[in-house]
Design a protein around this motif. Structure first.
Motif, PDB file in Angstrom:
ATOM      1  N   ALA A 269       0.922  -0.933   0.224  1.00 27.99           N
ATOM      2  CA  ALA A 269      -0.418   0.095  -0.051  1.00 27.99           C
ATOM      3  C   ALA A 269       1.070   1.402   0.078  1.00 27.99           C
ATOM      4  O   ALA A 269       1.228   1.931   0.091  1.00 27.99           O
ATOM      5  CB  ALA A 269      -1.368  -0.496   1.272  1.00 27.99           C
ATOM      6  N   ALA A 270       1.735   1.302   0.706  1.00 25.03           N
ATOM      7  CA  ALA A 270       3.029   2.046   1.060  1.00 25.03           C
ATOM      8  C   ALA A 270       3.753   2.475  -0.818  1.00 25.03           C
ATOM      9  O   ALA A 270       3.850   3.868  -0.975  1.00 25.03           O
ATOM     10  CB  ALA A 270       3.743   2.295   1.614  1.00 25.03           C
ATOM     11  N   THR A 271       4.016   1.198  -1.144  1.00 21.91           N
ATOM     12  CA  THR A 271       4.174   1.733  -2.658  1.00 21.91           C
ATOM     13  C   THR A 271       3.505   2.361  -3.526  1.00 21.91           C
ATOM     14  O   THR A 271       3.536   3.572  -4.069  1.00 21.91           O
ATOM     15  CB  THR A 271       5.135   0.645  -2.995  1.00 21.91           C
ATOM     16  OG1 THR A 271       5.412  -0.953  -1.879  1.00 21.91           O
ATOM     17  CG2 THR A 271       5.501   0.564  -4.081  1.00 21.91           C
ATOM     18  N   SER A 308      -6.089  -1.352   2.836  1.00 26.30           N
ATOM     19  CA  SER A 308      -6.740  -1.841   1.443  1.00 26.30           C
ATOM     20  C   SER A 308      -8.055  -0.921   0.947  1.00 26.30           C
ATOM     21  O   SER A 308      -7.721  -0.911   0.081  1.00 26.30           O
ATOM     22  CB  SER A 308      -7.567  -3.207   2.084  1.00 26.30           C
ATOM     23  OG  SER A 308      -6.961  -3.405   2.853  1.00 26.30           O
ATOM     24  N   LEU A 309      -8.552  -0.044   1.170  1.00 26.40           N
ATOM     25  CA  LEU A 309      -9.880   0.800   0.453  1.00 26.40           C
ATOM     26  C   LEU A 309      -8.826   1.659   0.212  1.00 26.40           C
ATOM     27  O   LEU A 309      -8.842   2.204  -1.384  1.00 26.40           O
ATOM     28  CB  LEU A 309     -11.045   1.051   1.306  1.00 26.40           C
ATOM     29  CG  LEU A 309     -11.520  -0.156   2.188  1.00 26.40           C
ATOM     30  CD1 LEU A 309     -13.104   0.043   2.264  1.00 26.40           C
ATOM     31  CD2 LEU A 309     -12.298  -0.913   0.052  1.00 26.40           C
TER      32      LEU A 309
ATOM     33  N   TYR B  95      -6.285  -8.764  -4.053  1.00 29.47           N
ATOM     34  CA  TYR B  95      -6.095  -8.818  -2.826  1.00 29.47           C
ATOM     35  C   TYR B  95      -6.420  -7.822  -1.917  1.00 29.47           C
ATOM     36  O   TYR B  95      -7.014  -8.007  -0.825  1.00 29.47           O
ATOM     37  CB  TYR B  95      -4.474  -8.851  -3.312  1.00 29.47           C
ATOM     38  CG  TYR B  95      -4.253  -9.810  -1.678  1.00 29.47           C
ATOM     39  CD1 TYR B  95      -4.493 -11.029  -1.440  1.00 29.47           C
ATOM     40  CD2 TYR B  95      -2.551  -8.869  -1.092  1.00 29.47           C
ATOM     41  CE1 TYR B  95      -3.792 -11.372   0.461  1.00 29.47           C
ATOM     42  CE2 TYR B  95      -2.097 -10.138   0.212  1.00 29.47           C
ATOM     43  CZ  TYR B  95      -2.644 -10.957   0.930  1.00 29.47           C
ATOM     44  OH  TYR B  95      -2.656 -11.511   1.242  1.00 29.47           O
ATOM     45  N   ALA B  96      -6.222  -6.945  -2.256  1.00 27.09           N
ATOM     46  CA  ALA B  96      -6.615  -5.156  -0.896  1.00 27.09           C
ATOM     47  C   ALA B  96      -8.382  -5.662  -0.813  1.00 27.09           C
ATOM     48  O   ALA B  96      -8.633  -5.557   0.367  1.00 27.09           O
ATOM     49  CB  ALA B  96      -6.070  -3.909  -1.923  1.00 27.09           C
ATOM     50  N   ILE B  97      -8.888  -5.901  -2.360  1.00 31.09           N
ATOM     51  CA  ILE B  97     -10.688  -6.096  -2.126  1.00 31.09           C
ATOM     52  C   ILE B  97     -10.430  -7.202  -0.801  1.00 31.09           C
ATOM     53  O   ILE B  97     -11.389  -6.744   0.232  1.00 31.09           O
ATOM     54  CB  ILE B  97     -11.508  -6.319  -2.706  1.00 31.09           C
ATOM     55  CG1 ILE B  97     -11.164  -4.665  -4.327  1.00 31.09           C
ATOM     56  CG2 ILE B  97     -12.445  -6.240  -2.976  1.00 31.09           C
ATOM     57  CD1 ILE B  97     -11.422  -5.051  -5.301  1.00 31.09           C
TER      58      ILE B  97
END
Lengths: 339, 288, 264
Positions: A269-271, A308-309, B95-97
């Protein structure tokens, strides 16, 4: 406004000073030198000052965690965008590094500052060997398999009840003092960042990019693709294992929760948020995400859902990330042009 | 005998997990990492409808089918379609979902052991000296029926044929007037529907727990890789291989190692024959 | 003709099957040092599979490939390339995201190039960027123009085909196997490509050329081999091959043969 934009086109042009300072020979004035140096100085000085600016030990600890995640994120960025290996298993590197350092420290009695470098190298070697069978895989397949590594490492440790089983290894020595801890980690991070940025611009870095672009052509160029992939994984896992080893000493504990999802998903996510393929972007992403997730600690697992969202939002709508955006603003100006 | 019967049941379960994943990947080349999440989600929808709205059990299962299929299609239509073909982004986004769904559910309080669905028919029967729940037999029967239906669907209906066309060659399908975006959404909806069907059949056998979302995903992927991506026959065979391997491990080595089998299956397959048992894509690719 | 009769490349009884399909069925041929062997055949006759089998990109089902008497079957592609057998790809595989000259830095990074020093190198490799621009210039990229510095993805097909050849040359090869270097080029581009091939031959590089453009191939090739459905049909000089009835039946419409013969 909408009516006029239809006949307008936005055009981006490099700023004069960017063009002038592009070639190294053109560095004739302080103005150009400072144009080049300012962003780098801000980053380095800022990182060095951060521990001093933090209120209290808790937030200083958070800064260390930011750096831990940044190691992973830079490693992920390197592997994904310069070598084409998307590794969803950052937690595996953390776990391997952490356990190695824990064993070196508790069983052999080495002090943290010796155990960490040794664990880093040993862990990276082990991770590379374990990942060797997956290296011929591309894209999705590699991602899937690396996603499983940390999960199964945790299961195996549980099943065999080895390395302290579900309790983990406790009683590690911490760093001699908090300031040393902070500056050791920050110093390593800046050094690694510098080394990575140098690396990707050398011919070896070019070979990595070629492997990502077209591995068949690299084969036809008499080069062993698997060797270079393994080398890249080694470099990437070096970062991850260093992070894991540091983490084990910060918490004075190493256990299966180091294989947890947090360590796999947050760096990604950070990337994405920070700007993929920039190497500095992941650090910026971590600087935003980790404190945010600390603030959301009360919400429990919701914070994973939360970032994640954010990640999905960024990947779909703003896939270039903060760093690329900033770079564009810094190097180019925009204007509307009539068609 | 026990091994044979429970092995078969386990294998059918694995094939059910893998079916939706294989379908979505086959049609739109999207590795749907949210598959396991949709499986668990559908279980919780059934539970919620059943226990808070008080609907009939079968009616609530139907509601969960529809809801899961629609959610899957919406995820595709509004998120994944925008990053179609960008492999890295697809993996990370789906994957995030999955994480968002699963961890969101965990936060909403769906954790612990008290979420169960009733079995379709209580009681057990004896086959060749082995006691088996009736529900497990229903799983095998319904699973087989589902495969049969799917086979008929992909061969004799327009949508099914269009999906197969997309799976074989998307550009050619486009030229024949198949709207690949719509078909990809349909495929994702159907893949989610299959996840929901698998959930309806298999979840009554145990508790509904968030963790099973990850397990289902891993097992589905394992089956697809071992079987060879894009080959349905291979997937079924792989489900049986892994299914029996798991049961044998549980019986002879210990239940802790059941999950480890899947990883070993994947790694061994990838080393020996990266295209899987029946996949030929890799070798054919080189012929270009 | 005594010393040169020892074949540099010897393919014996190579068979390759994909599942149930037989792509190559016991193909045997040899290439002498310094000659140009043309391989022709209808689509799907197994020409590219021959290249893939020789260079190790696919594993042969049965049979042997020898290079200067040493068996190279089953070796990985990079080892075969390091021995001096290089290839171009029919579907070009440059590194699209890099500038054109950086494409050559990658082969120049390989152990073989470090030893040989690149195409013109006398055993010592200079600065890779400079060497690669030198090679590009020799192969037809204008040195002082912007072309070598452009991103590869923006170059036209003609340059990409040359880039494929340049990648082989950077390794200082002994054998180059060209998989359809003429296809997709305009007439003028082909006209400038033919002298290049002839020059490579004069420098002593052995070439195996897989082609659909018969007229140009017959200009340069010493011998021609015809494949059909994975089997070797005939082998001989261009005139011999053209005269063969089986070739006419299997491959060409008879009018095309006459048209080609007029020019040959």
């Amino acid at each position: 406004m909408n009516v006029t934009t239809e006949q307008m086109r936005r055009e981006r042009i490099d700023r004069g000073i960017k063009v002038r300072s592009d070639g190294l020979y053109a560095l004739m004035s302080w103005r150009e030198l400072s144009y080049l140096m300012t962003p780098r100085t801000i980053l380095i000085v800022g990182m060095l000052c951060l521990p001093l600016l933090m209120p209290g030990a808790y937030w200083q600890r958070v800064m260390s965690i930011v750096c831990i995640y940044a190691f992973l994120a830079v490693g992920f960025d390197f592997l994904a965008h310069y070598v084409g290996l998307v590794s969803l298993g950052g937690a595996f590197f953390i776990g391997v590094g952490g356990y190695f350092s824990a064993i070196l420290n508790t069983t052999f009695g080495l002090p943290p500052l010796v155990a960490i470098p040794m664990a880093t190298i040993a862990g990276a070697v082990l991770s590379t060997i374990l990942l060797l069978p997956c290296l011929p895989l591309r894209g999705v397949y590699f991602a899937i398999v690396t996603l499983m590594y940390p999960l199964f490492a945790a299961r195996l440790i549980e099943a065999f009840d080895m390395l302290g089983g579900t309790d983990g290894i406790m009683g590690l020595d911490s760093f001699p003092n908090p300031m040393l801890e902070q500056y050791f980690i920050i110093g390593m991070l800046l050094m690694m960042l510098f080394a990575m940025r140098r690396l990707v611009n050398t011919d070896l870095g070019l070979v990595f990019r070629a492997v990502k672009d077209n591995d068949q052509a690299v084969r036809a160029s008499a080069m062993n693709v698997t060797f270079y992939k393994a080398l890249a994984v080694f470099i990437g896992s070096l970062m991850g294992c260093l992070a894991g080893a540091c983490l084990a000493h910060i918490y004075m504990w190493s256990g299966i929760s180091q294989f947890a999802l947090d360590f796999s998903i947050l760096p990604i996510a950070a990337t994405v948020i920070g700007g993929s393929g920039t190497l500095v972007g992941p650090l910026i992403g971590c600087l935003i995400l980790v404190p945010a997730s600390e603030l959301l600690r009360d919400f429990g697992t919701l914070r994973i859902a939360f970032y994640s969202l954010i990640l999905v939002g960024f990947i779909v709508f703003r896939s270039d990330g903060i760093m690329s955006w900033g770079q564009r603003k810094y190097e180019q100006f925009e204007r509307w042009k009539k068609i | 005998m026990e091994i044979l019967i429970y092995g078969t049941i386990n294998s059918v379960a694995l094939a059910l997990y893998a079916l939706g994943f294989a379908m979505v990947y086959g049609v739109s080349r999207l590795p749907n990492f949210a598959h396991g999440a949709l499986y668990v989600l559908s279980g919780f929808i059934t539970w919620t409808v059943l226990n808070t709205l008080g609907l009939n059990y079968f009616l609530s299962i139907l509601v969960s089918f529809a809801a899961t299929a629609i959610i899957g299609a919406l995820i595709y239509q509004f998120v994944l379609i925008r990053i179609r073909g960008m492999e890295i982004s697809e993996i990370i986004a789906s994957y995030a979902i999955a994480l968002a769904i699963l961890e969101g559910m965990r936060w909403a309080g769906f954790k612990g052991m008290n979420y169960t669905l009733p079995v379709f028919i209580e009681g057990s029967t004896t086959i060749a000296g082995v006691t088996v729940d009736v529900h497990r037999l229903i799983v095998v029967a319904a699973g087989t029926a589902l495969f049969g239906l799917l086979w008929v669907f992909t061969r004799y209906t327009r949508i099914g044929l269009a999906l197969r066309g997309m799976a074989q060659d998307e550009r050619a399908a486009l030229m024949l007037g198949i709207d690949s975006d719509v078909m990809a959404v349909v495929a994702m909806g159907m893949g989610s529907l299959m996840a929901a069907m698998a959930a309806a059949l298999l979840l009554p056998l145990g508790n509904i727990v968030v963790e099973s979302g990850y397990n289902v995903l891993i097992l589905a992927i394992a089956v697809c890789i071992v079987g060879g991506i894009g080959s349905w026959g291979g997937a079924v065979l792989a489900a049986f291989i892994i299914g029996f391997a798991q049961i044998l491990t549980v019986v002879f080595i210990g239940p802790h190692f059941q999950q480890v089998v899947a990883l070993f299956a994947i790694i061994i397959t990838l080393i020996l024959k990266p295209s899987g048992l029946f996949g030929q894509q890799k070798e054919l690719e080189e012929r270009v | 003709m005594t010393g040169t009769d020892i074949p540099i490349l010897e393919v014996s009884e190579v068979t390759k099957t994909f599942g149930g399909i037989i792509a190559l069925n016991g193909i045997s041929f040899h290439v002498k040092p310094g000659e140009i062997l043309g391989i022709i055949g209808p689509n799907g006759s197994g020409k590219t599979t021959v290249v893939n089998c020789i260079t190790g990109f696919i594993k042969t089902t049965a049979g042997d490939v020898r290079f200067k008497g040493r068996r190279i079957t089953g070796k990985p592609p990079h080892k075969i390339a390091a021995m001096g057998i290089t290839r171009t790809f029919q579907i070009m595989r440059p590194y699209y995201s890099l500038p054109a000259y950086k494409n050559l830095v990658i082969p120049l990074f390989s152990p073989r190039a470090r030893k040989t020093g690149g195409w013109r190198g006398g055993g010592k490799l200079g600065d890779r960027d400079t060497v690669s621009i030198d090679i590009l210039e020799e192969i037809g990229f204008e040195r002082d123009s912007y072309v070598p510095y452009k991103i590869t993805g923006t170059l036209p097909t003609g340059y990409l085909k040359r880039l494929e050849l340049a990648r082989c040359l950077a390794l200082k090869p002994e054998v180059i196997i060209c998989d359809e270097v003429f296809s997709g080029l305009s007439m003028s581009e082909i006209a400038s490509m033919v002298p290049l091939i002839e020059r490579l031959k004069m420098e002593g590089i052995t070439l195996v050329m897989i082609e659909h453009r018969l007229r140009e191939l017959f200009q340069v090739a010493d011998r021609v081999m015809v494949l059909n459905f994975g089997e070797k049909l005939v082998e001989g000089t261009a005139t011999e091959v053209m005269a063969d009835e089986r070739v006419k039946a299997a491959y060409f419409g008879s009018e095309q043969v006459e048209e080609v013969m007029k020019h040959a």
